[in-house]
Structures are given as structure tokens and as C-alpha cells.
Design a protein around this motif. Sequence first.
Motif, short mmCIF file in Angstrom:
data_model
loop_
_atom_site.label_atom_id
_atom_site.label_comp_id
_atom_site.label_asym_id
_atom_site.label_seq_id
_atom_site.Cartn_x
_atom_site.Cartn_y
_atom_site.Cartn_z
N ARG A 96 -0.85 -3.02 1.49
CA ARG A 96 0.29 -3.57 2.23
C ARG A 96 0.06 -3.51 3.73
NH1 ARG A 96 4.88 -0.85 -1.74
NH2 ARG A 96 4.54 -2.33 -3.46
N THR A 97 -0.62 -2.48 4.20
CA THR A 97 -0.95 -2.41 5.62
C THR A 97 -1.94 -3.52 6.00
OG1 THR A 97 -0.64 -0.02 5.54
CG2 THR A 97 -1.81 -0.90 7.43
N LEU A 128 -3.19 -8.83 8.55
CA LEU A 128 -3.76 -10.18 8.44
C LEU A 128 -2.72 -11.26 8.72
CD1 LEU A 128 -6.01 -9.67 5.31
CD2 LEU A 128 -6.75 -10.05 7.65
N GLN A 129 -1.45 -10.95 8.57
CA GLN A 129 -0.43 -11.92 8.97
C GLN A 129 -0.42 -12.09 10.49
OE1 GLN A 129 3.33 -10.79 7.33
NE2 GLN A 129 2.76 -11.34 5.24
N ALA A 133 -1.13 4.46 -6.07
CA ALA A 133 -0.13 4.50 -5.00
C ALA A 133 -0.80 4.50 -3.63
CB ALA A 133 0.75 5.73 -5.16
N ILE A 134 -1.88 5.26 -3.47
CA ILE A 134 -2.58 5.31 -2.19
C ILE A 134 -3.19 3.94 -1.85
CG2 ILE A 134 -4.54 6.35 -0.98
CD1 ILE A 134 -4.03 8.90 -2.64
N LEU A 135 -3.80 3.30 -2.84
CA LEU A 135 -4.38 1.98 -2.60
C LEU A 135 -3.31 0.93 -2.31
CD1 LEU A 135 -7.14 1.93 -5.37
CD2 LEU A 135 -7.43 2.36 -2.94
N SER A 182 7.70 -5.21 8.02
CA SER A 182 6.71 -4.19 7.69
C SER A 182 7.25 -3.30 6.58
CB SER A 182 6.38 -3.34 8.92
OG SER A 182 5.55 -2.26 8.57
N HIS A 183 6.32 -2.76 5.76
CA HIS A 183 6.76 -1.84 4.71
C HIS A 183 7.06 -0.45 5.26
CE1 HIS A 183 2.57 -0.67 5.13
NE2 HIS A 183 2.78 0.37 4.38
#
Length: 245
Positions: A128-129, A134-135, A121-123, A53-54
Motif C-alpha cells: 500500500r505504501t 507510484l500515484q 500483513a507486513i507485505l 493514504s492508508h
Amino acid sequence: MGAMAALGRGLAGAASAVLGGGRRGAAAVCSAFIQPARCYARPARKKIRDIPSHLDDLPPTMMKKEYANVPIINSVDDVVKRLLSLEMASQKEKMKVKTQQLVEKVRRSPDDNGSFEVQTAILTAKIRTYEEHLQRHPKDKRNRRLMLMTMDRRKKLLAYLRRARYEAFENTCKQLNIQYALPPAYSRRVTKRWVVKKAFCIKVFQEARKMKAPERLKKRREWQAKARAAKAAKEKQAQSEGTAV
């Protein structure tokens, strides 16, 4: 009636034999079928994948966004600190902290909250979330659609930055670790109708140019004559001024 009664008595005798003296044999026969059936009916266990996770780089001792700048936070109890830290935080609260970190990397000034870099940056944090979700849940079509819409919005912002402020575009891609790919050139499917239509348009254009060629030639000669007359008048005026001096 006599035959039916005899059949009933025979079945009863066989059942009593199985339940009485032949229990061991019947149990052995049944176990040979029951054990594979139990193994087949057992629910399959899914292998849980360890998906990175990021948000893993966020330290658990970091305070939540709402309590990070509170001056009294250093004097509270350790239990309270733990409750207000990211160790007990939800996914939404961690996302706020991660988004704030990404925004701090690209914002133009401390008061910048709506520039193209900040929106990118917000997008990026949202995208990434969505990718991590979806993984784990690849059949979630709603979130896949939301991710594609968010990616399209970010692509438009990056395209504008690349056009208008290329240095800011390069810095944004570098700080947010974005690999920007140029959009493909416009390509149209070639059909027989399109080829015929294009050939007809070219032919019409060439015929129109041939019809207007004499008129263009006449105008060009008039312009050349005017230019020669103006040049001759200018030279004559310059000679007259020279002789007068």
C-alpha cells in the motif's frame, strides 16, 4: 566605401529616431510581442492531487512505537508528548505503527512474529505504501518493480494459506481487506508445430497400445483364472468345514 558609409549613417539615424522621438511607438510594438512570449515562457504549474493514504486513520496524538509502552510517558510535558507522538513522526515511524496494527489483527498468539499471516500483513503494508508512492511518481520504475516483487511474495503466501489452512486464509483476507483472485488456468499458445507434435504423440500412443493389447489380454485372463481358482478353493474349504461340523 561611400555606399557603406551612407548605409551606416542611415541606420544610425533610424536608431536615434526610435530612441528619441519614436520611443512610445517602439515600446508599443515591442510590448505586443513581449507579453505573449512571457506567458509562453512561464513554467506550467502542476495540479497537486489529494491522494488518500492508508496512514490517514492514525491519530496524531498516538505515541510512536518505541514510546507507546513507556510508563513515564503520561507524566511528561505536553511539548515532549507532541514531539514523541505521530504528529511529529516521519513516514517510516508511521509505517511501523501501521504495520503493528495490521499484524495485531491476524497474529495467532501474542508471541507470533513469523507466521504466514504475519508475513502477509507486513507485505500488505509495504504494498500500500508503494501504491501511494507510484500515484505521485508514476515513472518510478524501481519502486514499481519492488512493488510487483512484493505482491508476488504475498500471492505465494496466500496461495499456501488457501491450500493448507483455509479458515486462516479467509480471516486474513477479511481483516486486511484483500481481494484475492484465483490464478488463471495454464494456457499454452497453440502453434502449428505443437498441433502436429501432439497428433503424432497420440498416434504413437495408440499404436503402442495396439501392440501391447494381446499381452494385456493374456495377463487379464491369467488373473481371472487365478481368481476363479482361489474362489473355488475357498468355497470347497468352507463346504469341508461345514460337513466336518
